[in-house]
Design a protein around this motif. Structure first.
Motif, PDB file in Angstrom:
ATOM      1  N   VAL A 110       0.846  -1.196   0.000  1.00 63.70           N
ATOM      2  CA  VAL A 110       0.000   0.000   0.000  1.00 63.70           C
ATOM      3  C   VAL A 110       0.882   1.247   0.000  1.00 63.70           C
ATOM      4  CG1 VAL A 110      -1.599   1.339   1.436  1.00 63.70           C
ATOM      5  CG2 VAL A 110      -1.976  -1.110   1.093  1.00 63.70           C
ATOM      6  N   TYR A 111       1.909   1.219   0.843  1.00 60.62           N
ATOM      7  CA  TYR A 111       2.812   2.363   0.939  1.00 60.62           C
ATOM      8  C   TYR A 111       3.437   2.675  -0.427  1.00 60.62           C
ATOM      9  CZ  TYR A 111       6.517   5.409   2.637  1.00 60.62           C
ATOM     10  OH  TYR A 111       7.340   6.480   2.835  1.00 60.62           O
ATOM     11  N   ASP A 112       3.981   1.629  -1.069  1.00 57.42           N
ATOM     12  CA  ASP A 112       4.658   1.836  -2.357  1.00 57.42           C
ATOM     13  C   ASP A 112       3.689   2.255  -3.454  1.00 57.42           C
ATOM     14  OD1 ASP A 112       7.149   1.323  -1.391  1.00 57.42           O
ATOM     15  OD2 ASP A 112       7.020  -0.833  -1.756  1.00 57.42           O
ATOM     16  N   ASN A 113       2.459   1.745  -3.361  1.00 58.48           N
ATOM     17  CA  ASN A 113       1.447   2.168  -4.317  1.00 58.48           C
ATOM     18  C   ASN A 113       1.232   3.674  -4.233  1.00 58.48           C
ATOM     19  OD1 ASN A 113      -0.466   0.432  -6.101  1.00 58.48           O
ATOM     20  ND2 ASN A 113       0.117  -0.913  -4.420  1.00 58.48           N
ATOM     21  N   ILE A 114       1.045   4.157  -3.013  1.00 64.72           N
ATOM     22  CA  ILE A 114       0.767   5.588  -2.837  1.00 64.72           C
ATOM     23  C   ILE A 114       2.000   6.420  -3.174  1.00 64.72           C
ATOM     24  CG2 ILE A 114       0.047   7.353  -1.172  1.00 64.72           C
ATOM     25  CD1 ILE A 114      -1.469   5.145   0.318  1.00 64.72           C
ATOM     26  N   ALA A 115       3.189   5.856  -2.861  1.00 58.35           N
ATOM     27  CA  ALA A 115       4.427   6.620  -3.062  1.00 58.35           C
ATOM     28  C   ALA A 115       4.859   6.660  -4.530  1.00 58.35           C
ATOM     29  CB  ALA A 115       5.546   6.030  -2.206  1.00 58.35           C
ATOM     30  N   GLU A 153      10.128  13.930   1.948  1.00 60.19           N
ATOM     31  CA  GLU A 153       8.902  14.481   1.393  1.00 60.19           C
ATOM     32  C   GLU A 153       7.908  13.368   1.073  1.00 60.19           C
ATOM     33  OE1 GLU A 153       9.824  17.144  -1.773  1.00 60.19           O
ATOM     34  OE2 GLU A 153       7.719  17.635  -2.097  1.00 60.19           O
ATOM     35  N   ILE A 154       8.440  12.294   0.456  1.00 63.04           N
ATOM     36  CA  ILE A 154       7.577  11.164   0.107  1.00 63.04           C
ATOM     37  C   ILE A 154       6.946  10.595   1.366  1.00 63.04           C
ATOM     38  CG2 ILE A 154       7.541   8.814  -0.794  1.00 63.04           C
ATOM     39  CD1 ILE A 154       9.712   9.632  -2.771  1.00 63.04           C
ATOM     40  N   ARG A 155       7.810  10.404   2.382  1.00 62.90           N
ATOM     41  CA  ARG A 155       7.303   9.776   3.604  1.00 62.90           C
ATOM     42  C   ARG A 155       6.192  10.614   4.222  1.00 62.90           C
ATOM     43  NH1 ARG A 155      11.926   8.223   7.303  1.00 62.90           N
ATOM     44  NH2 ARG A 155      12.383   6.923   5.501  1.00 62.90           N
ATOM     45  N   SER A 156       6.403  11.921   4.297  1.00 66.56           N
ATOM     46  CA  SER A 156       5.403  12.728   4.991  1.00 66.56           C
ATOM     47  C   SER A 156       4.111  12.815   4.181  1.00 66.56           C
ATOM     48  CB  SER A 156       5.959  14.123   5.302  1.00 66.56           C
ATOM     49  OG  SER A 156       6.042  14.867   4.108  1.00 66.56           O
ATOM     50  N   ARG A 157       4.245  12.870   2.842  1.00 69.43           N
ATOM     51  CA  ARG A 157       3.051  12.926   1.995  1.00 69.43           C
ATOM     52  C   ARG A 157       2.246  11.623   2.090  1.00 69.43           C
ATOM     53  NH1 ARG A 157      -1.097  15.583   0.111  1.00 69.43           N
ATOM     54  NH2 ARG A 157      -1.711  15.126  -2.036  1.00 69.43           N
ATOM     55  N   VAL A 158       2.953  10.497   2.072  1.00 67.60           N
ATOM     56  CA  VAL A 158       2.246   9.210   2.160  1.00 67.60           C
ATOM     57  C   VAL A 158       1.558   9.087   3.517  1.00 67.60           C
ATOM     58  CG1 VAL A 158       2.484   6.702   2.115  1.00 67.60           C
ATOM     59  CG2 VAL A 158       3.770   8.073   0.500  1.00 67.60           C
ATOM     60  N   ARG A 159       2.268   9.500   4.582  1.00 70.15           N
ATOM     61  CA  ARG A 159       1.657   9.484   5.932  1.00 70.15           C
ATOM     62  C   ARG A 159       0.367  10.293   5.939  1.00 70.15           C
ATOM     63  NH1 ARG A 159       2.852   5.867   7.768  1.00 70.15           N
ATOM     64  NH2 ARG A 159       4.951   5.102   8.073  1.00 70.15           N
ATOM     65  N   LEU A 173      -4.168  10.864  -5.597  1.00 65.26           N
ATOM     66  CA  LEU A 173      -4.028  12.206  -5.030  1.00 65.26           C
ATOM     67  C   LEU A 173      -2.596  12.565  -4.663  1.00 65.26           C
ATOM     68  CD1 LEU A 173      -7.095  12.462  -2.649  1.00 65.26           C
ATOM     69  CD2 LEU A 173      -6.745  13.647  -4.807  1.00 65.26           C
ATOM     70  N   ALA A 174      -1.754  11.535  -4.482  1.00 66.05           N
ATOM     71  CA  ALA A 174      -0.411  11.773  -3.943  1.00 66.05           C
ATOM     72  C   ALA A 174       0.369  12.860  -4.686  1.00 66.05           C
ATOM     73  CB  ALA A 174       0.367  10.466  -3.897  1.00 66.05           C
ATOM     74  N   PRO A 175       0.412  12.846  -6.015  1.00 68.47           N
ATOM     75  CA  PRO A 175       1.207  13.887  -6.694  1.00 68.47           C
ATOM     76  C   PRO A 175       0.484  15.243  -6.782  1.00 68.47           C
ATOM     77  CG  PRO A 175       0.907  11.923  -8.084  1.00 68.47           C
ATOM     78  CD  PRO A 175      -0.092  11.862  -6.998  1.00 68.47           C
TER      79      PRO A 175
END
Lengths: 272, 355
Positions: free
Chosen positions: B91-96, B108-114, B147-149
């Motif tokens: 799930v994490y890698d999907n969103i990231a 940045e990636i970590r905080s956005r995914v969180r 939504l992530a990007p």
């Protein structure tokens, strides 16, 4: 049909399969090994360490490696093109890829002799390039590639078709380029079928006889592959050496079969 | 207009997905693309995303013609009908994924995914794989991934189709609230009118590659622009001899009418609340009664005309074959290409609000 007779039918069918496999596969293999060892173990070792045998083995490995590498790339591209794009002549290309499976290998050998041999208009050009094709290693490699080239793409096409393109489109919409999509999305999915195809391709390339026998010219130590070498020994009534060399090929095939089983098992485990 | 389609045409062999289609969508709106199955709505969505190319016409996003821009460069978030989650990624890698592609820093990636995991209520599931999630969770992952990007436009293809009825209801309100919070312009495709009415700020109703009507759910409900809309929105009975009913006269050449369940009031003859309206009501026989969970659905026959109405379970019980008095408040008249709202003329000056 009642349960009892069902049981008999089942047993009968199992027994039939076992007898069949035993008669046509196991028995001949046993004979290969008994014949190979008929002069004793030291003689066996001598036969298989013979210079010509070693050279033939090396040539077989060389041709197989090149064919597998070339066909892996070709197979990947072909499968990708055929499943990810729509273009005129697509059906034709799909059919053409299968030609080596339906054409006798002997014909493949003859085609290459006609194309690259003395009677060919290309002959002069080939000579100027410095290496002959017919009766030489390049011819053997070409024939091996020809005979094995459908194996990998045929493993990949159904898998790619069944999966559709949604995940790749999703990745593209997230901004990923072609290479990233292939590496991160497509490759993990086709990894196991690809490996499986490579193994099949290797097995087929190793044992190739027909096409190679036409084009190689059988120059001992130069253009003799392992299967050809076995035939030569046999024709010279050297049965024990012939079977000893054959046993090497059998062992190689069995090792590949084992790897195939492991790969298949791993692949299935990953699917779940 | 933030998203605009101008004279879009698209056909596949015999199927017309878009036929001189033009519409615009304002920034920040949540729009439903509603239409029957096979009406080309998914294709329209895919053309906006760049997954399909229109045969002609232009697509404009934020003032820029995007026809020749690659899907990856359009900055669009897309949620697929079956979600198309990357099955070999957590799930994490999907969103990231989208952030990694953009080469964002690890922090940045970590905080956005969180942030997104929190927003979508998926905390604690980040190491799961898609096949270990329920349908609703998968949809949330697909939503978070899109939504992530930080896209400017979010497209959703039948976002609730693959989810069972109970969770669907929850997800609808969740999605509406979420999109409202983010203020992102969104277009979703659906064939379910309840869904469109409930979730969307604005509905674009399409049929056979053409836009039938565009407007707020209430507008479309109250003023259907065409016979197609009149019949498509709401559960409706189509009747022929509407002028034989009390209070309704033949208008122009309109031959047929649509009567919705909520346009029909059925009551027992001794009901004192409707006593003053008894003279303008019709006599009807109950043909069939179906229990719909929280209400009854009655099929009523007035002569040759068959109508449907809903009856609260709090009211007096009725049975099949019983005679009821029926009031029809209004109906939609329609012919081949237009529709008209017709009120019951006998009720004009009557006090019908004391019910």
């Amino acid at each position: 049909m009642n349960a009892r007779s069902k049981k008999y039918v089942r047993r009968f069918l199992i027994a039939l399969s076992l007898v069949f496999v035993g008669l046509f596969l196991v028995l001949p293999l046993v004979f290969v090994f008994t014949e190979a060892f008929s002069d004793g173990i030291s003689a066996y070792l001598e036969y298989i360490s013979d210079t010509y045998t070693q050279r033939a083995l090396l040539l077989t490995v060389e041709a197989t490696l090149i064919a597998v590498v070339v066909n892996t790339f070709f197979g990947l591209f072909a499968a990708w093109v055929l499943t990810r794009y729509r273009f005129p002549g697509q059906k034709l290309l799909t059919t053409m890829i299968d030609i080596p499976l339906s054409v006798s290998p002997v014909i493949a050998g003859l085609i290459y002799i006609l194309c690259f041999g003395r009677s060919s208009p290309l002959y002069g050009f080939i000579l100027r390039c410095g290496t002959p094709v017919v009766f030489a290693v390049p011819g053997i490699v070409l024939c091996t590639i020809f005979v094995t080239f459908p194996f990998i793409s045929r493993e990949l096409i159904p898998v790619l078709n069944a999966r559709g393109t949604d995940e790749e489109q999703a990745a593209a919409l997230l901004g990923a380029g072609g290479w990233t999509i292939f590496r991160r999305i497509t490759l993990p999915h086709i990894k196991w079928p690809l490996l499986y195809g490579i193994i099949l391709c290797t097995a087929r390339a190793m044992g190739e006889f027909g096409a190679v026998s036409v084009i190689s010219g059988r120059l001992r130590g130069l253009t003799n592959t392992l299967p050809l070498h076995i035939e030569i020994l046999y024709n010279e009534f050297k049965y024990a050496p012939a079977f000893a060399v054959a046993s090497v090929l059998v062992v190689m095939a069995v090792v590949l079969l084992l790897i195939r089983c492991i790969v298949e098992y791993q692949g299935r485990k990953k699917e779940q | 207009m933030y998203v605009e389609l101008r004279n879009i045409n698209k056909r596949f062999d015999k199927v017309v997905a878009a036929d001189q289609l033009s519409f615009g969508i304002e920034r920040g709106k949540l729009v439903a693309l509603l239409g029957p199955s096979g009406s080309g709505k998914t294709t329209i969505l895919r053309m906006i995303a760049g997954l399909e190319t229109p045969d002609s016409g232009s697509i404009i996003i934020d003032g820029q013609v995007v026809n020749d821009i690659e899907p990856s460069q359009r900055g669009i978030g897309f949620v697929f009908q079956n979600y198309a989650l990357f099955r070999y990624m957590s799930v994490y890698d999907n969103i990231a994924f989208g952030l990694k592609v953009q080469k964002k820093s690890r922090e940045e990636i970590r905080s956005r995914v969180r942030e997104l995991l929190c927003l979508t209520g998926l905390e604690g599931l980040e190491n799961r794989y898609p096949n270990q999630l329920s349908g609703g969770q998968r949809q949330r992952v697909a939503f978070a991934r899109a939504l992530a990007p930080r896209p400017q436009l979010l497209l959703l293809d039948e976002p609730f189709a693959a989810i069972d009825a109970k969770v669907r209801q929850e997800l609808r309100s969740w999605l509406k609230q979420m999109i409202g919070q983010l203020g992102i312009t969104s277009i979703f495709v659906t064939h379910d009118q309840d869904e469109a009415v409930e979730v969307a700020d604005e509905i674009i109703l399409t049929n056979a590659g053409r836009m039938e009507q565009k407007g707020s759910p209430l507008e479309i409900y109250k003023n259907p622009a065409s016979s197609f809309v009149a019949r498509f929105i709401g559960v409706s009975s189509v009747i022929n001899d509407y002028h034989s009913l009390r209070g309704f006269e033949q208008v122009g050449n309109f031959a047929q009418a649509v009567v919705r369940p909520e346009f029909v009031e059925a009551f027992k003859a001794d009901n004192s609340k409707f006593h003053h309206l008894l003279d303008v009501s019709e006599d009807a026989v109950i043909e069939d009664i179906a229990f719909r969970g929280s209400y009854l659905e009655l099929k009523l026959r007035i002569g040759q005309i068959l109508l449907t109405t809903n009856r609260s379970l709090e009211r007096r019980p009725v049975c099949k074959g019983e005679h009821l008095r029926v009031l029809i408040y209004r109906m939609y008249l329609f012919d081949a290409d237009q529709a008209l709202l017709l009120e019951n003329s006998l009720l004009k000056d009557r006090d019908i609000m004391d019910f």
